[in-house]
Design an enzyme around this catalytic site. Structure first.
Site, PDB file in Angstrom:
ATOM      1  N   ASP A   1      35.416  40.987  31.858  1.00  0.00           N
ATOM      2  CA  ASP A   1      34.883  41.622  33.048  1.00  0.00           C
ATOM      3  C   ASP A   1      33.650  42.421  32.604  1.00  0.00           C
ATOM      4  O   ASP A   1      33.540  42.811  31.435  1.00  0.00           O
ATOM      5  CB  ASP A   1      35.937  42.538  33.661  1.00  0.00           C
ATOM      6  CG  ASP A   1      35.424  43.284  34.878  1.00  0.00           C
ATOM      7  OD1 ASP A   1      34.712  42.665  35.695  1.00  0.00           O
ATOM      8  OD2 ASP A   1      35.695  44.492  34.988  1.00  0.00           O
ATOM      9  N   ARG A   2      32.726  42.675  33.513  1.00  0.00           N
ATOM     10  CA  ARG A   2      31.511  43.380  33.112  1.00  0.00           C
ATOM     11  C   ARG A   2      31.681  44.896  33.219  1.00  0.00           C
ATOM     12  O   ARG A   2      31.713  45.603  32.214  1.00  0.00           O
ATOM     13  CB  ARG A   2      30.314  42.927  33.969  1.00  0.00           C
ATOM     14  CG  ARG A   2      28.972  43.337  33.400  1.00  0.00           C
ATOM     15  CD  ARG A   2      27.858  43.180  34.425  1.00  0.00           C
ATOM     16  NE  ARG A   2      27.866  44.278  35.400  1.00  0.00           N
ATOM     17  CZ  ARG A   2      26.982  44.396  36.401  1.00  0.00           C
ATOM     18  NH1 ARG A   2      26.057  43.475  36.571  1.00  0.00           N
ATOM     19  NH2 ARG A   2      27.047  45.424  37.231  1.00  0.00           N
ATOM     20  N   ASP A   3      31.796  45.389  34.436  1.00  0.00           N
ATOM     21  CA  ASP A   3      31.816  46.832  34.663  1.00  0.00           C
ATOM     22  C   ASP A   3      33.125  47.452  34.175  1.00  0.00           C
ATOM     23  O   ASP A   3      34.209  47.073  34.613  1.00  0.00           O
ATOM     24  CB  ASP A   3      31.618  47.121  36.156  1.00  0.00           C
ATOM     25  CG  ASP A   3      30.332  46.513  36.685  1.00  0.00           C
ATOM     26  OD1 ASP A   3      29.291  46.672  36.030  1.00  0.00           O
ATOM     27  OD2 ASP A   3      30.368  45.852  37.741  1.00  0.00           O
TER      28      ASP A   3
ATOM     29  N   GLY B   1      38.571  58.271  41.692  1.00  0.00           N
ATOM     30  CA  GLY B   1      39.522  57.468  40.932  1.00  0.00           C
ATOM     31  C   GLY B   1      39.261  55.979  40.930  1.00  0.00           C
ATOM     32  O   GLY B   1      40.074  55.210  40.422  1.00  0.00           O
TER      33      GLY B   1
ATOM     34  N   ASN C   1      32.694  40.017  39.491  1.00  0.00           N
ATOM     35  CA  ASN C   1      32.468  40.100  40.935  1.00  0.00           C
ATOM     36  C   ASN C   1      31.369  41.115  41.181  1.00  0.00           C
ATOM     37  O   ASN C   1      31.410  42.223  40.625  1.00  0.00           O
ATOM     38  CB  ASN C   1      33.723  40.591  41.668  1.00  0.00           C
ATOM     39  CG  ASN C   1      34.849  39.580  41.678  1.00  0.00           C
ATOM     40  OD1 ASN C   1      34.658  38.409  41.384  1.00  0.00           O
ATOM     41  ND2 ASN C   1      36.043  40.038  42.023  1.00  0.00           N
ATOM     42  N   GLN C   2      30.409  40.763  42.017  1.00  0.00           N
ATOM     43  CA  GLN C   2      29.381  41.715  42.433  1.00  0.00           C
ATOM     44  C   GLN C   2      29.266  41.672  43.958  1.00  0.00           C
ATOM     45  O   GLN C   2      28.269  41.224  44.528  1.00  0.00           O
ATOM     46  CB  GLN C   2      28.049  41.381  41.757  1.00  0.00           C
ATOM     47  CG  GLN C   2      28.036  41.586  40.250  1.00  0.00           C
ATOM     48  CD  GLN C   2      28.262  43.032  39.847  1.00  0.00           C
ATOM     49  OE1 GLN C   2      27.754  43.955  40.476  1.00  0.00           O
ATOM     50  NE2 GLN C   2      29.050  43.248  38.790  1.00  0.00           N
TER      51      GLN C   2
ATOM     52  N   ARG D   1      35.919  34.256  43.522  1.00  0.00           N
ATOM     53  CA  ARG D   1      36.026  35.713  43.492  1.00  0.00           C
ATOM     54  C   ARG D   1      37.370  36.106  42.883  1.00  0.00           C
ATOM     55  O   ARG D   1      38.426  35.687  43.371  1.00  0.00           O
ATOM     56  CB  ARG D   1      35.882  36.287  44.910  1.00  0.00           C
ATOM     57  CG  ARG D   1      36.097  37.791  45.009  1.00  0.00           C
ATOM     58  CD  ARG D   1      35.786  38.292  46.421  1.00  0.00           C
ATOM     59  NE  ARG D   1      36.372  39.588  46.687  1.00  0.00           N
ATOM     60  CZ  ARG D   1      35.894  40.739  46.259  1.00  0.00           C
ATOM     61  NH1 ARG D   1      34.785  40.766  45.542  1.00  0.00           N
ATOM     62  NH2 ARG D   1      36.491  41.872  46.543  1.00  0.00           N
ATOM     63  N   LYS D   2      37.314  36.875  41.801  1.00  0.00           N
ATOM     64  CA  LYS D   2      38.569  37.370  41.231  1.00  0.00           C
ATOM     65  C   LYS D   2      39.337  38.157  42.295  1.00  0.00           C
ATOM     66  O   LYS D   2      38.727  38.880  43.054  1.00  0.00           O
ATOM     67  CB  LYS D   2      38.272  38.269  40.015  1.00  0.00           C
ATOM     68  CG  LYS D   2      37.660  37.533  38.829  1.00  0.00           C
ATOM     69  CD  LYS D   2      37.371  38.454  37.657  1.00  0.00           C
ATOM     70  CE  LYS D   2      36.264  39.461  37.948  1.00  0.00           C
ATOM     71  NZ  LYS D   2      35.913  40.294  36.787  1.00  0.00           N
TER      72      LYS D   2
END
Length: 276
Positions: free
Chosen positions: A105-107, A118, A154-155, A200-201
């Site tokens: 995953d990126r972020d 949170g 996902n973006q 999309r995850k």
């Protein structure tokens, strides 16, 4: 296996939805950003017919199956996925030729996130992009161990109109300049599509497409993420799963195989498992 036979073993009538984008093709960190692939998915952009045919040659015979879902095209490299029936599963064709991958995953895994109430949020501008400590070292170790490195992200803010696609693309160019990433899979869908996007995850479409295009063995691969969508996606694709646990204010739906605090810790687990 001789190269001509290897090339002849399967033929897919659906070409990869990917474009040259500018990531290092799996070399040293800081490699030339000209050759790796970024695959971008939106349901709206996919106007191809729903039914596809997948051909697989095994033991001198040609097997053929009709494919109605996008991810089933990847059945040649993901035979354990529960979506496959006995009719479509090719029983591990070319299994010995496939290589393992680490899906990131990126972020929150590669770069620092912005946490509000949170919950994590991606950088909204290039100036906010920061690779987390230990990520470059972890990627280099995994690369040296023979893993293909694929970022799957996902973006949805792009699909929702709150983030420009150009910002995301610029971030990926910089990320691939800094890290030995082989491929970036991006889903820009908003999450409001009906029916839902298969890319999309938590759906596994991005992982399965990368596996098909790059020749990856998902059963020897890992998905590393910081949210429930990543873990569910990895399980759905048949990968091992590792959660980087930040204690976000959201519950997991499926437990990960491992929990860690950083990607560097995740790399240690993966390399230890590889050595067994």
């Amino acid at each position: 296996m001789p190269a001509p036979l290897l090339r002849a073993c399967f033929k897919i009538a659906w070409g990869p939805a990917a474009s040259d984008f500018g990531c290092g093709q799996g070399g040293e960190a800081g490699a030339s950003p000209q050759r790796a692939v970024v695959a971008q998915s939106t349901q709206a952009a996919d106007k191809r017919p729903a039914a596809r045919r997948v051909f697989a040659e095994k033991a001198g015979s040609l097997c053929c199956s009709s494919v109605t879902e996008p991810w089933r095209v990847c059945s040649l490299v993901a035979p354990r996925h529960p979506a496959f029936s006995a009719k479509t599963e090719p029983h591990g064709i070319l299994k010995q030729a496939l290589r393992p991958a680490i899906f990131l995953d990126r972020d929150g895994v590669v770069n620092r996130v912005l946490v509000r109430e949170g919950k994590p949020y991606p950088p909204g501008r290039m100036a906010d992009f920061e690779v987390l400590p230990g990520v470059a070292e972890a990627c280099q170790l995994l690369k040296q161990a023979g893993f293909c490195l694929v970022v799957a992200t996902n973006q949805p803010d792009v699909g929702r109109g709150t983030l420009k696609k150009e910002v995301v693309e610029a971030i990926h160019v910089e990320m691939c300049r800094l890290l030995p990433i082989d491929r970036v899979e991006v889903c820009y869908d908003s999450g409001q599509e009906n029916p839902p996007s298969e890319f999309r995850k938590p759906r596994p479409g991005m992982l399965l497409r990368a596996a098909r295009d790059l020749g990856l063995d998902l059963t020897r691969s890992f998905m590393v993420g910081d949210r429930w969508r990543d873990i569910d996606c990895g399980h759905a694709a048949g990968c091992g799963t590792i959660l980087i646990d930040y204690g976000y204010a959201e519950a997991l739906r499926i437990l990960p195989h491992y929990r860690v605090k950083t990607l560097r810790e995740a790399a240690d687990i993966i390399l230890h498992k590889r050595a067994l």
